[in-house]
Design a protein around this motif. Sequence first.
Motif, PDB file in Angstrom:
ATOM      1  N   ARG A 265       0.862  -1.183   0.000  1.00 17.81           N
ATOM      2  CA  ARG A 265       0.000   0.000   0.000  1.00 17.81           C
ATOM      3  C   ARG A 265       0.897   1.231   0.000  1.00 17.81           C
ATOM      4  O   ARG A 265       1.709   1.414   0.908  1.00 17.81           O
ATOM      5  N   LEU A 266       0.772   2.075  -1.043  1.00 16.67           N
ATOM      6  CA  LEU A 266       1.584   3.275  -1.186  1.00 16.67           C
ATOM      7  C   LEU A 266       0.723   4.487  -0.850  1.00 16.67           C
ATOM      8  O   LEU A 266      -0.362   4.649  -1.428  1.00 16.67           O
ATOM      9  N   SER A 267       1.185   5.342   0.041  1.00 10.21           N
ATOM     10  CA  SER A 267       0.364   6.463   0.506  1.00 10.21           C
ATOM     11  C   SER A 267       1.179   7.752   0.516  1.00 10.21           C
ATOM     12  O   SER A 267       2.270   7.798   1.098  1.00 10.21           O
ATOM     13  N   LYS A 271      -5.888  10.517   1.167  1.00 13.64           N
ATOM     14  CA  LYS A 271      -6.698  10.470  -0.041  1.00 13.64           C
ATOM     15  C   LYS A 271      -5.945   9.963  -1.259  1.00 13.64           C
ATOM     16  O   LYS A 271      -6.556   9.633  -2.270  1.00 13.64           O
ATOM     17  N   LYS A 272      -4.636   9.923  -1.198  1.00  8.37           N
ATOM     18  CA  LYS A 272      -3.831   9.513  -2.348  1.00  8.37           C
ATOM     19  C   LYS A 272      -3.105   8.224  -1.995  1.00  8.37           C
ATOM     20  O   LYS A 272      -1.985   8.234  -1.480  1.00  8.37           O
ATOM     21  N   THR A 273      -3.765   7.120  -2.277  1.00 10.40           N
ATOM     22  CA  THR A 273      -3.269   5.797  -1.913  1.00 10.40           C
ATOM     23  C   THR A 273      -3.398   4.856  -3.110  1.00 10.40           C
ATOM     24  O   THR A 273      -4.380   4.918  -3.852  1.00 10.40           O
ATOM     25  N   GLN A 289       4.578  -3.488 -11.083  1.00 13.17           N
ATOM     26  CA  GLN A 289       3.429  -2.643 -11.379  1.00 13.17           C
ATOM     27  C   GLN A 289       3.824  -1.173 -11.333  1.00 13.17           C
ATOM     28  O   GLN A 289       4.712  -0.778 -10.579  1.00 13.17           O
ATOM     29  N   ARG A 290       3.129  -0.379 -12.149  1.00 16.69           N
ATOM     30  CA  ARG A 290       3.383   1.068 -12.209  1.00 16.69           C
ATOM     31  C   ARG A 290       2.160   1.826 -11.717  1.00 16.69           C
ATOM     32  O   ARG A 290       1.028   1.444 -12.025  1.00 16.69           O
ATOM     33  N   PHE A 291       2.419   2.892 -10.976  1.00 13.01           N
ATOM     34  CA  PHE A 291       1.341   3.734 -10.457  1.00 13.01           C
ATOM     35  C   PHE A 291       1.651   5.197 -10.766  1.00 13.01           C
ATOM     36  O   PHE A 291       2.823   5.591 -10.846  1.00 13.01           O
ATOM     37  N   VAL A 292       0.598   5.987 -10.933  1.00 11.53           N
ATOM     38  CA  VAL A 292       0.745   7.403 -11.247  1.00 11.53           C
ATOM     39  C   VAL A 292      -0.049   8.221 -10.234  1.00 11.53           C
ATOM     40  O   VAL A 292      -1.231   7.945  -9.980  1.00 11.53           O
ATOM     41  N   PHE A 293       0.600   9.217  -9.650  1.00  9.02           N
ATOM     42  CA  PHE A 293      -0.055  10.191  -8.775  1.00  9.02           C
ATOM     43  C   PHE A 293      -0.030  11.537  -9.495  1.00  9.02           C
ATOM     44  O   PHE A 293       1.048  12.045  -9.829  1.00  9.02           O
ATOM     45  N   ASN A 294      -1.192  12.118  -9.760  1.00 12.04           N
ATOM     46  CA  ASN A 294      -1.276  13.460 -10.351  1.00 12.04           C
ATOM     47  C   ASN A 294      -1.412  14.476  -9.216  1.00 12.04           C
ATOM     48  O   ASN A 294      -2.396  14.462  -8.474  1.00 12.04           O
ATOM     49  N   LEU A 295      -0.421  15.352  -9.085  1.00 15.89           N
ATOM     50  CA  LEU A 295      -0.336  16.240  -7.932  1.00 15.89           C
ATOM     51  C   LEU A 295      -0.107  17.672  -8.372  1.00 15.89           C
ATOM     52  O   LEU A 295       0.480  17.931  -9.420  1.00 15.89           O
ATOM     53  N   LYS A 296      -0.560  18.600  -7.534  1.00 14.65           N
ATOM     54  CA  LYS A 296      -0.155  19.979  -7.649  1.00 14.65           C
ATOM     55  C   LYS A 296       1.101  20.187  -6.814  1.00 14.65           C
ATOM     56  O   LYS A 296       1.448  19.353  -5.971  1.00 14.65           O
ATOM     57  N   GLN A 297       1.757  21.308  -7.046  1.00 13.56           N
ATOM     58  CA  GLN A 297       2.985  21.573  -6.302  1.00 13.56           C
ATOM     59  C   GLN A 297       2.741  21.539  -4.807  1.00 13.56           C
ATOM     60  O   GLN A 297       3.553  21.010  -4.032  1.00 13.56           O
TER      61      GLN A 297
END
Length: 401
Positions: A265-267, A271-273, A289-297
């Motif tokens: 589990r990547l956190s 809310k972003k897990t 496996q590859r995961f993508v987190f879309n983030l603001k600065q």
Amino acid sequence: HKGGRRPQLMGVLVRNLNALQVGMSVPDLGKGDISYDLLDDKEEPVKGTPSADGRKHISKVKIQYGIKYQPDALLTVRILQARKLIPPHFKSIGNPFCILRYGDVALTSQGGKDRENPNWGQTMSFDVYTSETYSKMKGMKRETHITLEVWDPQLMDKDVFIGGFKLDITSIHFGTRADAKWHTMGDTTRPRRENVGKLKCFASWGANEMTTLRVHVEEGIALQQFFNFGNTANKMMAQLQRFSKEEEKDKNKKKELPIPDAYLRLSLDAKKTRKTEVKKQTLDPVWNQRFVFNLKQSEITDSMFVQCLHANPLGGDDLIGMANVDLRGLVLDGRPLNRWYRLEDPELSEVLDEREKAIAKAARREASMKAGIFPAADEDEEEDEVDEEDDLALANKMRGG
């Protein structure tokens, strides 16, 4: 005029925008009221309602127009912690919060949960402009300071001001962040007390764009075979004692510990897990496996929390280990960081250390009895105080190094 089926045109106003610059308004509010003539379809001034003396007035309209940029950057402040806060009275409920002020905007943090040494670890951002946009805006200058204030909440009364300071941001350039530093806070209502506490924070100025954080989970090796059953130390100790007793009954048969059905589990926050697939019955899972987190600065954190868990079919998945992945070394559009991380479980480590001590103590007693030495009760108590390193060394020797 909206009369009948079709609106009737009463006049037209045309203004030339070629001379208008970004950040400039026409007319300037400081020059008083300025009205413009309405023209008809022949570009002649429209005659209005006659006055008392019979003269017709020219119809006029008063407007203001301008060009303004939308904020395209973020000024971000991360408040970390405060130390040795001194409230003005002793009626504090022990949950101080921060208010950040920049221009006309004020942002409020969550409570820090400790009266004198609160920890926030919270990021807040103001909508601002890039350095390029500021250079195009006539007469528009960037604010040079952010005001940080610490307040003490009250249940039945107004919140009480503890202290504050002004954070100088003139040295922060676009696309950079300042180092985290301690800042001394003051309270002008208490002039005799120059220092009412210290607050640690840092600020950054960057584009208000989405950043993509890509995480590639490859594999795990040598997972802890005795994982945290039920996440309680008592249950772990009970399991260890049961395995030890079964090993003593049949010394020729090694009791096999359970093999986990492992997943990660990547956190970044609550809310972003992200979760990997479950790899059943293996101590060396390969996820790839590859995961993508879309983030603001403002949402980019300093670390990513990784948990390795056993998928318990009865519910309440069991913890195998955890690790913190430091993200501060990442550079935008830079090369990825590729490395192994050791999984830790503090609660399980404590239980296993107790087991190692018990094994070492039993080894010393057995060696003493073979030598004809029978320790008294008080000597047993002294044995409990033997240095931990010696215990572990004996335990390793019992298992053959």
